[in-house]
Motif scaffolding. Structure first.
Motif, mmCIF file in Angstrom:
data_model
loop_
_atom_site.group_PDB
_atom_site.id
_atom_site.type_symbol
_atom_site.label_atom_id
_atom_site.label_comp_id
_atom_site.label_asym_id
_atom_site.label_seq_id
_atom_site.Cartn_x
_atom_site.Cartn_y
_atom_site.Cartn_z
ATOM 1 N N ALA A 1 52.945 188.082 90.975
ATOM 2 C CA ALA A 1 52.410 189.244 91.724
ATOM 3 C C ALA A 1 51.747 190.253 90.765
ATOM 4 O O ALA A 1 50.274 190.707 91.479
ATOM 5 N N GLY A 2 51.782 190.111 89.430
ATOM 6 C CA GLY A 2 50.871 190.865 88.511
ATOM 7 C C GLY A 2 49.727 190.368 88.740
ATOM 8 O O GLY A 2 48.676 191.152 88.822
ATOM 9 N N ALA A 3 49.517 189.024 88.402
ATOM 10 C CA ALA A 3 48.191 188.581 88.759
ATOM 11 C C ALA A 3 47.514 188.443 89.750
ATOM 12 O O ALA A 3 46.308 188.959 89.794
ATOM 13 N N LEU A 4 48.213 188.335 90.732
ATOM 14 C CA LEU A 4 47.366 188.543 92.307
ATOM 15 C C LEU A 4 47.333 189.990 92.344
ATOM 16 O O LEU A 4 46.085 189.997 92.881
ATOM 17 N N ALA A 5 47.772 190.975 91.714
ATOM 18 C CA ALA A 5 47.416 192.425 92.150
ATOM 19 C C ALA A 5 46.331 192.661 91.351
ATOM 20 O O ALA A 5 45.404 193.280 91.934
ATOM 21 N N ILE A 6 46.180 192.110 90.096
ATOM 22 C CA ILE A 6 44.924 192.385 89.253
ATOM 23 C C ILE A 6 43.636 191.576 90.088
ATOM 24 O O ILE A 6 42.600 192.052 90.220
ATOM 25 N N ALA A 7 43.984 190.425 90.486
ATOM 26 C CA ALA A 7 42.825 189.828 91.250
ATOM 27 C C ALA A 7 42.366 190.723 92.592
ATOM 28 O O ALA A 7 41.235 190.805 92.996
ATOM 29 N N ASN B 1 53.860 176.918 85.682
ATOM 30 C CA ASN B 1 53.924 177.328 87.296
ATOM 31 C C ASN B 1 52.674 177.304 87.802
ATOM 32 O O ASN B 1 51.791 178.271 87.564
ATOM 33 N N VAL B 2 52.705 176.301 88.981
ATOM 34 C CA VAL B 2 51.068 176.129 89.574
ATOM 35 C C VAL B 2 50.741 177.426 90.228
ATOM 36 O O VAL B 2 49.485 177.945 90.240
ATOM 37 N N THR B 3 51.353 178.252 90.797
ATOM 38 C CA THR B 3 51.402 179.274 91.559
ATOM 39 C C THR B 3 50.717 180.624 90.486
ATOM 40 O O THR B 3 49.817 181.270 90.986
ATOM 41 N N VAL B 4 51.593 180.646 89.437
ATOM 42 C CA VAL B 4 51.044 181.625 88.438
ATOM 43 C C VAL B 4 49.700 181.161 87.765
ATOM 44 O O VAL B 4 48.577 182.026 87.649
ATOM 45 N N GLN B 5 49.451 179.949 87.620
ATOM 46 C CA GLN B 5 48.115 179.380 86.914
ATOM 47 C C GLN B 5 47.050 179.939 88.025
ATOM 48 O O GLN B 5 46.048 180.487 87.590
ATOM 49 N N HIS B 6 47.531 179.343 89.301
ATOM 50 C CA HIS B 6 46.471 179.582 90.449
ATOM 51 C C HIS B 6 46.021 181.259 90.341
ATOM 52 O O HIS B 6 44.803 181.738 90.745
ATOM 53 N N ALA B 7 47.151 182.067 90.274
ATOM 54 C CA ALA B 7 47.020 183.409 90.611
ATOM 55 C C ALA B 7 46.166 184.328 89.378
ATOM 56 O O ALA B 7 45.295 184.820 89.519
ATOM 57 N N ALA B 8 46.438 183.686 88.028
ATOM 58 C CA ALA B 8 45.745 184.054 86.763
ATOM 59 C C ALA B 8 44.327 183.687 86.872
ATOM 60 O O ALA B 8 43.373 184.496 86.581
ATOM 61 N N LEU B 9 44.094 182.479 87.260
ATOM 62 C CA LEU B 9 42.586 181.923 87.291
ATOM 63 C C LEU B 9 41.829 182.896 88.267
ATOM 64 O O LEU B 9 40.744 183.151 88.145
ATOM 65 N N SER B 10 42.619 182.982 89.529
ATOM 66 C CA SER B 10 41.705 183.967 90.740
ATOM 67 C C SER B 10 41.585 185.225 90.031
ATOM 68 O O SER B 10 40.335 185.782 90.192
ATOM 69 N N ALA B 11 42.272 185.757 89.279
ATOM 70 C CA ALA B 11 42.004 187.059 88.570
ATOM 71 C C ALA B 11 40.731 186.996 87.609
ATOM 72 O O ALA B 11 39.913 187.855 87.757
ATOM 73 N N LEU B 12 41.015 186.029 86.760
ATOM 74 C CA LEU B 12 39.757 185.813 85.922
ATOM 75 C C LEU B 12 38.452 185.720 86.652
ATOM 76 O O LEU B 12 37.434 186.100 86.291
ATOM 77 N N ARG B 13 38.482 184.862 87.721
ATOM 78 C CA ARG B 13 37.370 184.380 88.214
ATOM 79 C C ARG B 13 36.676 185.744 88.858
ATOM 80 O O ARG B 13 35.375 186.032 88.859
ATOM 81 N N ASN B 14 37.527 186.584 89.581
ATOM 82 C CA ASN B 14 36.921 187.943 90.033
ATOM 83 C C ASN B 14 36.535 188.783 89.081
ATOM 84 O O ASN B 14 35.422 189.495 89.029
ATOM 85 N N LEU B 15 37.261 188.847 87.764
ATOM 86 C CA LEU B 15 36.590 189.747 86.806
ATOM 87 C C LEU B 15 35.299 189.222 86.367
ATOM 88 O O LEU B 15 34.578 189.893 85.812
ATOM 89 N N ALA B 16 34.952 188.025 86.312
ATOM 90 C CA ALA B 16 33.914 187.503 85.667
ATOM 91 C C ALA B 16 32.560 187.747 86.627
ATOM 92 O O ALA B 16 31.480 187.180 86.344
ATOM 93 N N ILE B 17 32.863 188.260 87.955
ATOM 94 C CA ILE B 17 31.576 188.380 88.488
ATOM 95 C C ILE B 17 30.521 189.277 88.221
ATOM 96 O O ILE B 17 29.489 189.256 88.302
#
Length: 607
Positions: A335-341, A374-390
Motif C-alpha cells: 500500500a505504501g509503494a502504491l500510494a507513492i506511485a 513478493n511480486v505485488t510489492v516488486q510491481h508496486a515499488a517499480l511503478s513508483a520509481l517509474r513515475n518518479l523518473a518522469i
C-alpha cells in the motif's frame, strides 16, 4: 397435522362466504403450523390449492388481510414456494394493498413481496409489472422522518423489499435510481443512525446500488460521505465496519466522492485502523488492515484528493504513508509503494519526493524482495520509481542514486507484470541521458533479455516495452558500441517489426533508431536489415495513405541512409521508390513534401 388439514379444507370451502371469525381460526391454525415446521406446512399449503384462495382474501376491507399477507410472507421464505405464489396471482392484490393505511397490513405486505422477490426472477418481474417499487419508494419518502418504533420497523421492511427486488439486477437497480431512491436512503441513514436494523438495511441497499456508474453521480449530490464516515467512527464490531467498507469501496471509485470522503475525515479513520491492526495476527485485524490500506490507495487515485493529502509533501497523511514502506507487513509495504506511485502523478510532487530521499526507501524495499520476493510489492515499488523518473530533473539524480542497478536485479524475474514495470522504469530513466543509455546498451545480459522479451507474444505489454527500450537505448546513446551489442544479440529484426506497429509513436521510435543504425553502423547491420525485409516495409509505409506524416518523413530519411549499402541500394532500385516518392512532393505537409524532393534527388543521383 389434523388441525392443519382441517383448516386447509375449511379455507377452500368457506373462503367465499365464510364469517370473519371462522376464517381467523383457520388462518391462526396455519400460522401456528408454519411456526412449528415452515417447510412441511408450506408444502401442504401448496398441494392443497389454498394459494389461489388467498388472492381473493387480500382485500383492504377484510379484517383478515394482515394475517393472509403474513402467511404468504412465511411460505415465501422457501425457495420452492416463490414461483407458486406468483402463479397463484398473489402479486397484483399484494401490490394494491401497499396503498392502504393500516400499518400492520403494510408491514406484512412488504414482507410478503420482499420474500417473493428474494432470488426470484419471476417474483421481481411480477412486482415490476404491477408497479410495486414505485409505491414503496413513495412510502420511504413519506415515512423517512418518522422515528417512532412502528414507522422504523416499516421502513426496515420496505428497504429490505427494495433490496431483494433489485439485488444483482442492473435494470431494476437503474429503475430505482431513476425513481430517486438514493437521496431518500441517504436521508434515512442520517435520521435513523441509532437504529441498527434499519442502518444495516440501508447499507446493504447502498452496496447493491453503488456498483452502478449512474448511482455514483447521484450519490455525489448527497452527503453520503459525511454520513458513512460518521457511522464508521461509531463502529466497534468487525462485521459492521466490513459492511461500511463494502459501500465505501465502490463509491470511492468516483473522484468527486473521493474528495468528499477525504474532507469528511475518512483518511484519519483508516490510518487509525492501520495503527491498531498492523501488529496483530488475528484474522479480522488482518482483513481490516488490508481493506483500510487498499481504500487509502484508492482515495489517492483522484487528482484533487491526492493533492489535498500531499499538502506540498508536508502533509501528516503523506508522512504516515511513507512510514509504511519500511514496515514488516507486506500489505503495508504494498500500500505504501502504491500510494507513492499515486502521489507521483505530477512533476512537482515527484521532484519534491526525490529531493526528500524517497528513492532510497523504495530501493531498500526492492532489496528486501529480490530473492523469492513478493511480486505485488516488486510491481508496486517499480511503478513508483517509474513515475518518479518522469520529470527531467529527477533522471540524473535517480541514476546516480543507483536506481538502474537496483532495477536490473529483477531481470531474472519470470513475472510479466514485474518485467513490464522494470522495462518502463529503465526507459524513463535513460530518456535524454546519453551516458546511462550507453552504459545499459552495452550490457549484453540486458540486451539479450530484451531480445528474448521482444518475442513474448503472450504478453503484448512486455513485448511492446522491450521493443521501445531497445529503440531508446540507440536513440539516446547514439553509440556504435550499443548498436553492435544489439546487432550481436539479434535485436535488429525486432526494431524492423516495430516499424509496422499499430501505434504511431512506436513506429516513429523504431524508424529513428533504424536511421541511427544506418548512419553509424550500416555495414555491421546490413545483413540483418536485409533479412528483416526493411526496404519492402518502407515501400509499404510510403505507399500507404494512412501512414502519419512523421512516419513518411522518417521512412524517407531512412531510405537516404540505406542507399549507402550496396545490397540495400539494389533493393531500393528494384522497387520503384521514385514513383511513390514523386507523389509525396505534393503532400499537404510541407516537411514531408520537402523531404520527398531531397529523397528524389538522392535516388536519382544514385541510380
Amino acid at each position: 397435522a389434523d388441525n392443519l388439514s382441517e383448516a386447509l379444507k375449511k379455507l377452500k370451502i368457506t373462503s367465499t362466504d365464510s364469517t370473519a371469525d371462522s376464517l381467523e381460526g383457520c388462518l391462526d391454525c396455519l400460522l401456528q403450523a408454519l411456526a412449528q415446521n415452515n417447510m412441511e406446512t408450506s408444502e401442504k399449503i401448496q398441494k392443497s390449492g389454498v394459494l389461489q384462495v388467498f388472492a381473493s382474501l387480500l382485500t383492504p376491507q377484510s379484517s383478515c388481510t394482515a394475517k393472509v399477507a403474513n402467511i404468504i410472507a412465511e411460505v415465501a421464505r422457501n425457495e420452492f414456494m416463490r414461483n407458486p405464489c406468483v402463479d397463484a396471482g398473489l402479486i397484483p392484490p399484494l401490490v394494491q394493498l401497499l396503498n392502504c393505511k393500516d400499518q400492520e397490513v403494510l408491514l406484512q405486505t412488504g414482507r410478503a413481496l420482499g420474500n417473493i422477490c428474494y432470488d426470484s426472477h419471476e417474483g421481481r418481474n411480477a412486482v415490476d409489472h404491477a408497479g410495486g417499487a414505485h409505491i414503496v419508494v413513495d412510502h420511504l419518502r413519506s415515512l423517512c422522518s418518522k422515528t417512532d418504533p412502528a414507522s422504523e420497523k416499516l421502513l426496515t421492511v420496505f428497504c429490505g423489499m427494495l433490496m431483494n427486488y433489485s439485488n444483482e439486477n442492473d435494470t431494476l437497480q437503474s429503475q430505482l435510481i431513476n425513481m430517486g431512491v438514493i437521496p431518500t436512503l441517504v436521508k434515512l441513514l442520517g435520521i435513523h443512525c441509532q437504529n441498527a436494523a434499519l442502518t444495516e438495511m440501508c447499507l446493504v441497499a447502498f452496496g447493491n446500488l453503488a456498483e452502478l456508474e449512474s448511482s455514483k453521480e447521484q450519490f455525489a449530490y448527497t452527503n453520503i460521505a459525511e454520513e458513512l464516515v460518521k457511522l464508521f467512527k461509531k463502529q466497534i464490531e468487525h462485521d459492521k465496519k466490513e459492511m461500511i467498507f463494502e459501500v465505501l469501496a465502490p463509491l470511492a471509485e468516483n473522484d468527486v466522492i473521493k474528495l468528499q470522503l477525504v474532507e469528511a475525515g475518512l483518511v484519519e479513520c483508516l490510518l487509525e485502523i492501520v495503527q491498531k491492526t498492523v501488529d496483530s495476527d488475528k484474522e479480522d485485524d488482518i482483513a481490516e488492515l488490508k481493506t483500510a490500506s487498499d481504500l487509502m490507495v484508492l482515495l489517492l487515485l483522484g487528482d484533487e484528493s491526492m493533492q489535498k493529502l500531499f499538502e506540498g509533501g508536508k502533509g501528516s497523511v503523506f508522512q504516515r504513508v511513507l512510514s509504511w514502506i519500511p514496515s514488516n507487513s507486506h500489505q503495508l509495504q504494498l500500500a505504501g509503494a502504491l500510494a507513492i506511485a499515486n502521489f507521483a502523478r505530477n512533476d512537482g510532487n515527484c521532484i519534491h519526493m526525490v529531493d526528500n530521499g524517497i528513492v532510497q526507501k523504495l530501493m531498500d524495499l526492492l532489496d528486501r524482495h529480490v530473492e523469492d520476493g513478493n511480486v505485488t510489492v516488486q510491481h508496486a515499488a517499480l511503478s513508483a520509481l517509474r513515475n518518479l523518473a518522469i520529470p527531467v530533473v529527477n533522471k540524473a539524480k535517480m541514476l546516480s542514486a543507483g536506481v538502474a542497478e537496483a532495477v536490473l536485479k529483477f531481470l531474472r524475474s519470470e513475472m510479466p507484470p514485474v518485467q513490464f514495470k522494470l522495462l518502463g522504469t529503465l526507459r524513463m530513466l535513460i530518456d535524454a541521458q546519453a551516458e546511462a543509455a550507453e552504459q545499459l546498451g552495452k550490457n549484453g545480459k540486458l540486451v539479450e533479455r530484451l531480445v528474448e522479451w521482444c518475442e513474448a507474444k503472450d504478453h503484448a505489454g512486455v513485448m511492446g516495452e522491450s521493443n521501445r527500450l531497445l529503440s531508446a537505448l540507440i536513440r539516446h546513446s547514439k553509440s556504435k558500441d550499443v548498436i553492435r551489442t544489439i546487432v550481436q544479440s539479434g535485436g535488429i529484426k525486432h526494431l524492423v517489426t516495430m516499424a509496422t506497429s499499430e501505434h504511431v509513436i512506436m513506429q516513429n521510435e523504431a524508424l529513428v533508431a533504424l536511421a541511427l543504425i544506418a548512419a553509424l553502423e550500416l555495414v555491421t547491420a546490413e545483413k540483418d536489415l536485409e533479412n528483416a525485409q526493411l526496404v519492402q516495409i518502407l515501400h509499404r509505409l510510403l505507399s500507404d495513405d494512412r501512414s502519419a506524416p512523421e512516419i513518411k518523413y522518417n521512412s524517407m530519411v531512412l531510405i537516404c541512409a540505406l542507399i549507402g549499402s550496396e545490397p540495400l541500394q539494389k533493393e531500393v532500385q528494384s522497387m520503384a521508390f521514385l514513383e511513390v516518392i514523386s507523389k509525396l512532393r505534393s503532400h499537404e505537409n510541407k516537411t514531408v513534401a520537402q523531404q520527398a524532393s531531397l529523397t528524389e534527388q538522392r535516388l536519382a543521383v544514385e541510380s
